[in-house]
Design an enzyme around this catalytic site. Structure first.
Site, PDB file in Angstrom:
ATOM      1  N   ASP A 310     -13.764 -42.036  -0.293  1.00  0.00           N
ATOM      2  CA  ASP A 310     -13.678 -42.131  -1.747  1.00  0.00           C
ATOM      3  C   ASP A 310     -12.296 -41.760  -2.241  1.00  0.00           C
ATOM      4  O   ASP A 310     -11.449 -41.277  -1.488  1.00  0.00           O
ATOM      5  CB  ASP A 310     -14.822 -41.398  -2.443  1.00  0.00           C
ATOM      6  N   ASN A 318      -9.342 -42.070 -14.597  1.00  0.00           N
ATOM      7  CA  ASN A 318     -10.092 -42.602 -15.746  1.00  0.00           C
ATOM      8  C   ASN A 318      -9.752 -41.843 -17.029  1.00  0.00           C
ATOM      9  O   ASN A 318      -9.549 -42.466 -18.074  1.00  0.00           O
ATOM     10  CB  ASN A 318     -11.597 -42.502 -15.488  1.00  0.00           C
ATOM     11  N   ASP A 327     -10.685 -49.264 -13.439  1.00  0.00           N
ATOM     12  CA  ASP A 327     -11.267 -50.483 -12.857  1.00  0.00           C
ATOM     13  C   ASP A 327     -10.206 -51.234 -12.044  1.00  0.00           C
ATOM     14  O   ASP A 327     -10.490 -51.740 -10.958  1.00  0.00           O
ATOM     15  CB  ASP A 327     -11.815 -51.396 -13.962  1.00  0.00           C
ATOM     16  N   GLU A 353     -16.591 -44.376  -7.080  1.00  0.00           N
ATOM     17  CA  GLU A 353     -15.345 -44.598  -6.365  1.00  0.00           C
ATOM     18  C   GLU A 353     -15.541 -44.417  -4.864  1.00  0.00           C
ATOM     19  O   GLU A 353     -14.600 -44.149  -4.135  1.00  0.00           O
ATOM     20  CB  GLU A 353     -14.251 -43.658  -6.907  1.00  0.00           C
TER      21      GLU A 353
END
Ligand SMILES: [Zn+2]
Lengths: 429, 172
Positions: A310, A318, A327, A353
């Site tokens: 991850d 974010n 994104d 993620e």
């Protein structure tokens, strides 16, 4: 011959007629006027004789009329036949009227013939109503968006509406009297011709059954087939089977729509197995693949390894740059990873993620190397926003008897350790 | 004064204006009174044969004008006949009934009952509906554009209860 005798003779003649009726020969005047000497009496006898003749003629005339003979005639001067002549004329006229109706002339009315006029005119009225209904039905069949055939009980085409002709490319003359199961409904969608006795439409028509087929084909004049939805209903005449009404619809468009629908369904299915954002496989698909790959490894005693990784501190990305930047990171990352794994490696988004790579035919050493390679690539890659990111990896390899959960948990534990140990690294288990 | 009079439908006048109280109808008695007195005087002046010829000719003009002004010539034959029957009844001229029709040969047998000219007459030896013969021929001629021959074969006056006409198209 004196008057008394003459009256007696006439009287006996009349008595006889009263008793026996006029019979075939009718009344015969009992005296020959020529034999009467007295001039005045002779004239009276002549007149009476002519009345007898008129009566006989009227009797004969009425008898013939009663039998329906309209060719019979009576002499003009016969005063007894006058009303009968009126009746005669009425009957002749009515015969004409009825013939006109038989020829389809529903315009005539009968005037002043008492009850008969009423009955006749009522009949004309109801026939006119029927005619109007027929005209309406004709309009309906004309404008109907479906093909329509009327066939007799052998399947011979008696009537077709314009739509049927248009769909099949025929003129009515070309198919009038043709058997519908020979020229038009003769094969299955794959082109197989029905064997004798096995044409379901033909059988339905002959037996008087309903028939419905939503996936049939009709053969056009050109020889091409069109997919049709066809229905047949028997029609009866005086309780006897008299053929069938067949309607059909060209379902080419519908089929096309169906195909489109299938495409959409395939797409939806694909979407269900694909991660909408990154376009790589989603967790659902991964679960399926993992199960089948584990089974295969178990069965073939082959090697299989799993990477879970991850993005480090992704939440900050974010929060700092916004979700669309996040994104974009995910999208670029998946491209980068995809470019650096083998075709047989199965790459999926695990959620958020977190990602997984399932690597068949790769042992622990190999998968550690792979993870290191990916880690290095990402570390060196310049993401627009936030610039640099790093990944933490947990890897493991399949052990005999591992279930999906066991394998995943082991990799997950390794990932946990990688995070605990400072991130941007590969741990194995 | 002109030497010749040409009939014109408008010469019949406006009855609604002219007869506001008595209306458009009169008695058959008056109609016959005029016909038979004409016949009387004409036959004496011109001879019977010529008189009957003139009656047929006058009837012919009447038939043509009747067809033009009263009937609907745009109708198909059967409809036209139905219309004719209806109008003859409506105007109380007579009850027309067809007995035979041969549309190809254009030959018809028809009867007129309660005929305006002759019904109820005493029996003579001859048919009297010469004016009717011309009238029927005039209608057919106007409708078809062909020449027609109409012959009264039976008449009230010859002992029938109805007048019977043979209608034939004249071959060119
Ligand atoms: Zn007459």
């Amino acid at each position: 011959m004196d008057s008394h005798l003459i009256l007696e003779k006439i009287d006996s003649c009349l008595k006889d007629a009263k008793k026996h009726g006029l019979q075939k020969k009718g009344l015969t005047f009992p005296i020959d006027p020529a034999l009467v000497e007295d001039d005045e009496l002779r004239d009276i006898c002549s007149r009476l004789a002519s009345f007898f003749d008129m009566l006989n003629e009227a009797f004969h005339y009425s008898e013939q009329l009663a039998q329906g003979n309209l060719q019979v005639n009576a002499s003009r001067a016969n005063i007894f036949t006058m009303s009968l002549k009126g009746l005669h004329a009425s009957l002749t006229h009515l015969t004409w009227q009825v013939n006109q109706v038989a020829k389809g002339d529903l315009n005539q009315q009968v005037y002043f013939l008492g009850e008969f006029s009423n009955s006749f005119n009522d009949m004309i009225d109801s026939l006119r109503e029927k005619q109007i209904l027929e005209q309406k039905l004709k309009i309906i069949t004309d404008v109907l968006g479906e093909g329509l055939f009327l066939v007799d009980s052998d399947g011979k085409i008696i009537f077709s509406n314009p739509e049927a002709l248009k769909l099949l490319g025929y003129t009515f003359n070309e198919i009038e009297g043709a058997l519908i199961h020979i020229g038009i409904f003769k094969q299955l969608p794959d082109g197989t011709i029905f064997q004798p006795g096995e044409n379901p439409l033909c059988n339905a028509i002959q037996i008087g059954n309903d028939y419905n087929e939503s996936n049939g084909v009709f053969t056009c004049k050109s020889g091409f087939m069109i997919p049709v939805m066809v229905s047949s209903r028997p029609v009866y005449k005086n309780d006897t089977l008299d053929g069938a009404v067949i309607t059909f619809r060209d379902i080419t468009e519908q089929k096309k729509n169906l195909e489109t629908l299938e495409t959409i369904n395939r797409l939806l299915e694909k979407q269900a197995l694909t991660d909408a954002l990154t376009g790589i496989h989603n967790r659902m698909k991964f679960d399926k693949i993992l199960t089948s790959e584990i089974q295969r490894a178990q069965r073939n005693n082959s090697i299989l390894s799993l990477i879970i990784f991850d993005i480090d501190h992704f939440k900050q990305v974010n929060d700092t740059y916004g979700h669309s930047a996040g994104d974009n990171v995910l999208i670029r990352l998946t491209r980068l990873i995809t470019c650096n794994i083998r075709v047989i490696d199965f790459f999926a988004r695990w959620g958020g993620e977190e990602f997984v790579v399932l690597s068949p035919g790769t042992g622990l050493d190999g998968v550690i190397q792979l993870a290191e390679k990916l880690r290095g690539k990402v570390e060196g890659y310049n993401f627009k926003e936030p610039g640099k990111i790093t990944l933490s990896f947990g890897v493991t390899t399949f052990h005999d008897g591992d279930t999906d959960t066991v394998l995943i948990n082991r990799a997950d534990n390794a990932l946990y350790r990688a995070k605990e140990s400072g991130r941007n690294q590969v741990q194995y288990n | 004064m002109k030497d010749v009079y040409n009939f014109n439908w408008d010469d019949l006048g406006d009855l609604s204006e002219g007869r506001p109280n008595l209306g458009g109808e009169t008695s058959v008695l008056v109609y016959r009174l005029m016909q038979f007195t004409f016949k009387d005087i004409f036959s004496k002046e011109l001879g019977k044969k010529k008189t009957l010829e003139l009656f047929v000719k006058a009837g012919n003009i009447a038939g043509k004008e009747f067809c033009i002004n009263i009937l609907d010539t745009s109708l198909q034959f059967n409809d036209f006949i139905a219309d004719l029957k209806e109008k003859l009844v409506a105007l109380k001229i007579g009850i027309l009934r067809i007995e035979k029709s041969d549309d190809e040969k254009r030959q018809y047998t028809m009867t007129v009952s309660e005929d305006l000219d002759c019904s109820g007459l005493p029996i003579f030896d001859e048919s009297v509906c010469d004016y009717d013969e011309g009238f029927i021929a005039g209608i057919f001629e106007e409708y078809t554009g062909e020449k027609y021959n109409v012959n009264e074969v039976d008449c009230w006056a010859t002992g029938d209860r109805t007048c019977r006409f043979e209608v034939k198209q004249v071959e060119n």
